[in-house]
Design a protein around this motif. Structure first.
Motif, mmCIF file in Angstrom:
data_model
loop_
_atom_site.group_PDB
_atom_site.id
_atom_site.type_symbol
_atom_site.label_atom_id
_atom_site.label_comp_id
_atom_site.label_asym_id
_atom_site.label_seq_id
_atom_site.Cartn_x
_atom_site.Cartn_y
_atom_site.Cartn_z
ATOM 1 N N SER A 37 25.615 1.546 11.046
ATOM 2 C CA SER A 37 25.080 1.060 9.777
ATOM 3 C C SER A 37 23.494 1.533 9.550
ATOM 4 C CB SER A 37 25.423 -0.188 9.503
ATOM 5 O OG SER A 37 25.061 -0.461 7.979
ATOM 6 N N SER A 38 22.847 0.360 10.223
ATOM 7 C CA SER A 38 21.299 0.330 10.141
ATOM 8 C C SER A 38 20.953 1.034 11.535
ATOM 9 C CB SER A 38 20.801 -1.112 9.868
ATOM 10 O OG SER A 38 20.966 -1.379 8.768
ATOM 11 N N ASN A 39 21.823 0.902 12.345
ATOM 12 C CA ASN A 39 21.767 1.511 13.847
ATOM 13 C C ASN A 39 23.203 2.054 14.362
ATOM 14 O OD1 ASN A 39 18.955 0.549 14.907
ATOM 15 N ND2 ASN A 39 19.827 -1.224 13.907
ATOM 16 N N ALA A 40 23.006 3.035 15.271
ATOM 17 C CA ALA A 40 24.593 3.315 15.923
ATOM 18 C C ALA A 40 24.623 2.253 16.936
ATOM 19 C CB ALA A 40 24.577 4.606 16.497
ATOM 20 N N VAL A 41 25.808 1.679 16.898
ATOM 21 C CA VAL A 41 26.021 0.735 18.219
ATOM 22 C C VAL A 41 27.190 0.948 18.922
ATOM 23 C CG1 VAL A 41 26.464 -2.042 18.674
ATOM 24 C CG2 VAL A 41 24.918 -1.321 16.971
ATOM 25 N N TYR A 42 27.273 1.054 20.161
ATOM 26 C CA TYR A 42 28.351 1.585 21.136
ATOM 27 C C TYR A 42 28.629 0.400 22.133
ATOM 28 C CZ TYR A 42 28.633 6.000 18.840
ATOM 29 O OH TYR A 42 28.925 7.027 17.882
ATOM 30 N N PHE A 55 21.121 2.339 19.047
ATOM 31 C CA PHE A 55 19.888 3.739 18.768
ATOM 32 C C PHE A 55 20.058 3.830 17.483
ATOM 33 C CE2 PHE A 55 23.943 5.498 20.310
ATOM 34 C CZ PHE A 55 24.082 6.534 19.411
ATOM 35 N N ALA A 56 18.898 4.507 17.076
ATOM 36 C CA ALA A 56 18.572 5.326 15.614
ATOM 37 C C ALA A 56 17.565 6.161 16.066
ATOM 38 C CB ALA A 56 18.296 4.115 14.655
ATOM 39 N N PRO A 57 17.632 7.325 14.982
ATOM 40 C CA PRO A 57 16.494 8.230 15.153
ATOM 41 C C PRO A 57 15.149 7.764 14.831
ATOM 42 C CG PRO A 57 18.344 8.968 13.423
ATOM 43 C CD PRO A 57 18.780 7.612 13.810
ATOM 44 N N VAL A 58 14.166 8.440 15.461
ATOM 45 C CA VAL A 58 12.778 7.792 15.459
ATOM 46 C C VAL A 58 12.356 7.871 13.800
ATOM 47 C CG1 VAL A 58 12.193 8.168 17.835
ATOM 48 C CG2 VAL A 58 11.654 9.816 15.857
ATOM 49 N N GLY A 59 12.720 8.846 13.115
ATOM 50 C CA GLY A 59 12.267 8.685 11.554
ATOM 51 C C GLY A 59 12.900 7.772 10.907
ATOM 52 N N GLU A 60 13.940 7.188 11.458
ATOM 53 C CA GLU A 60 14.409 5.914 10.534
ATOM 54 C C GLU A 60 13.835 4.552 10.886
ATOM 55 O OE1 GLU A 60 17.581 6.462 8.198
ATOM 56 O OE2 GLU A 60 16.082 7.984 8.283
ATOM 57 N N LYS A 61 13.066 4.432 11.993
ATOM 58 C CA LYS A 61 12.773 3.164 12.337
ATOM 59 C C LYS A 61 11.248 3.265 12.578
ATOM 60 C CE LYS A 61 17.038 1.458 12.705
ATOM 61 N NZ LYS A 61 17.293 0.315 11.806
ATOM 62 N N ASN A 62 10.432 1.926 12.599
ATOM 63 C CA ASN A 62 9.227 1.896 12.981
ATOM 64 C C ASN A 62 8.927 1.154 14.346
ATOM 65 O OD1 ASN A 62 6.994 -0.091 13.098
ATOM 66 N ND2 ASN A 62 6.273 0.766 10.981
ATOM 67 N N GLN A 63 8.416 1.897 15.155
ATOM 68 C CA GLN A 63 8.351 1.549 16.401
ATOM 69 C C GLN A 63 7.672 0.219 16.578
ATOM 70 O OE1 GLN A 63 6.020 4.013 19.084
ATOM 71 N NE2 GLN A 63 7.261 3.537 20.866
ATOM 72 N N TYR A 105 15.365 9.684 19.570
ATOM 73 C CA TYR A 105 16.049 8.252 19.279
ATOM 74 C C TYR A 105 15.238 7.164 19.886
ATOM 75 C CZ TYR A 105 19.874 10.722 17.035
ATOM 76 O OH TYR A 105 20.544 11.569 16.399
ATOM 77 N N TYR A 106 15.175 6.147 19.277
ATOM 78 C CA TYR A 106 14.643 4.710 19.786
ATOM 79 C C TYR A 106 16.035 4.104 20.088
ATOM 80 C CZ TYR A 106 10.138 5.151 17.819
ATOM 81 O OH TYR A 106 8.742 5.717 17.567
ATOM 82 N N ALA A 107 16.131 3.707 21.608
ATOM 83 C CA ALA A 107 17.331 2.939 21.922
ATOM 84 C C ALA A 107 17.140 1.504 22.699
ATOM 85 C CB ALA A 107 18.171 3.970 22.898
#
Length: 334
Positions: A37-42, A55-63, A105-107
């Protein structure tokens, strides 16, 4: 919510990112229970215990926001608050920037909290009271918290972000007007240590687990945290709780929740007058996120994506009903 193109299951990507942490190889069959949803969760296991790769693509999140989330979680752990706990990578990092064939990705990895998701259990008076206590304690700890390394964004940053996103879409004048209505309205609200601070924002039943053994709540998914009035959290939680309560029991359950909340949060003040504007903020933020998420479309989309678009479009219509309305909103007492 992530852009729809990032909602596809990608086991190879998840496995590649997970190499940064320890895991039980035989537990990777748990990946079938992923959610995005807001992230991928496995989910997976470490020495038999369930952990969650997020995790989520860096372009979708603020570090900076992600680093601030992890710092706040460490603070909550030090203060014995029931919340998700991050697990350092092999390199000792709680936030990993993973470079993959699918992009960067940020993870992070988190231990699974005890108990069961509150949205999946029968909710009695004691559990409602415990939910109120958990949110009240979170806000009490937030009042005492000063970040040392990174600070989450504020509601004004969120309004700025929404304005920027809406500017990329033609015909969103009503939503843009709503941004200004809320910006001007919130500018007149009193800001005190008692009523304003770092909130969870998404303290809904899907993000709170109840542990029967300890009779206590555990919060997850602080990914949307921001500086806002504490009333925003309370309104969001009550709105989520209302969906699980019979109408004839609602006022009683609401009273029990607020009793638990103020027991932990401290001296009560006028909060309910703040709820209508908080609801409008939540509706606007949800609308803009969904608008951005579904902007790209493709020929021959899978059936699940077409169905998701239909549900999201319906939800956006509901959220947009009050956009731009100038009806007077009561200012909270100073």
């Amino acid at each position: 919510m992530l852009k729809l193109k990032y909602l596809f299951d990608n086991n190879d990507l998840a496995k590649m990112i997970l190499q940064n942490w320890s895991y039980d190889p035989e537990s990777l069959d748990m990946f079938q229970y992923y959610r995005i949803s807001s992230n991928a969760v496995y989910p997976f296991r470490v020495q038999g215990k369930v952990h969650l790769l997020r995790f989520a693509p860096v372009g979708e999140k603020n570090q900076t926001n992600l680093a601030a989330e992890l710092e706040f979680l460490s603070y909550l752990k030090l203060n014995q608050y029931g919340a998700m706990e991050a697990v350092p990578s092999h390199a000792g990092k709680e936030l990993v920037e993973a470079h993959t064939p699918w992009g960067t990705y940020y993870a992070s990895v988190f231990k699974r909290v005890p108990g069961n998701q509150m949205g999946s259990i029968d909710i009695n008076d004691q559990i409602v009271h415990s939910l109120g206590e958990a949110l009240g304690k979170l806000h009490r700890l937030s009042r005492e918290y000063t970040p040392k390394q990174a600070k989450r964004w504020t509601y004004t940053d969120v309004l700025d972000w929404m304005e920027d996103v809406l500017g990329e879409f033609f015909g969103e004048n009503a939503a843009l007007n709503e941004v200004e209505v809320l910006r001007n309205y919130f500018a007149n609200w009193p800001v005190t240590q008692q009523n304003f601070g770092l909130i969870h924002y998404d303290f809904e039943l899907d993000n709170v687990f109840y542990d029967e053994e300890s009779r206590s709540c555990y919060a997850i998914d602080f990914d949307d945290a921001m500086y806002h009035w504490y009333a925003m959290d309370v309104e969001q939680t009550l709105d989520s709780l209302r969906d699980e309560i019979q109408p004839d029991e609602w006022e009683q359950k609401k009273r029990i929740f607020l009793q638990g909340y103020w027991k932990e949060a401290g001296d009560a003040y006028d909060m309910e007058s703040m709820f209508p504007a908080c609801r409008r903020f939540a509706n606007l933020y949800g609308y803009v996120r969904v608008l951005r998420s579904g902007a790209e479309q493709w020929a021959h989309e899978p059936e699940w994506m077409s169905g998701l678009r239909a549900r999201l479009d319906k939800a956006m219509t509901v959220k947009a009903k009050q956009f731009g309305q100038q009806q007077p909103l009561q200012l909270p007492a100073k």
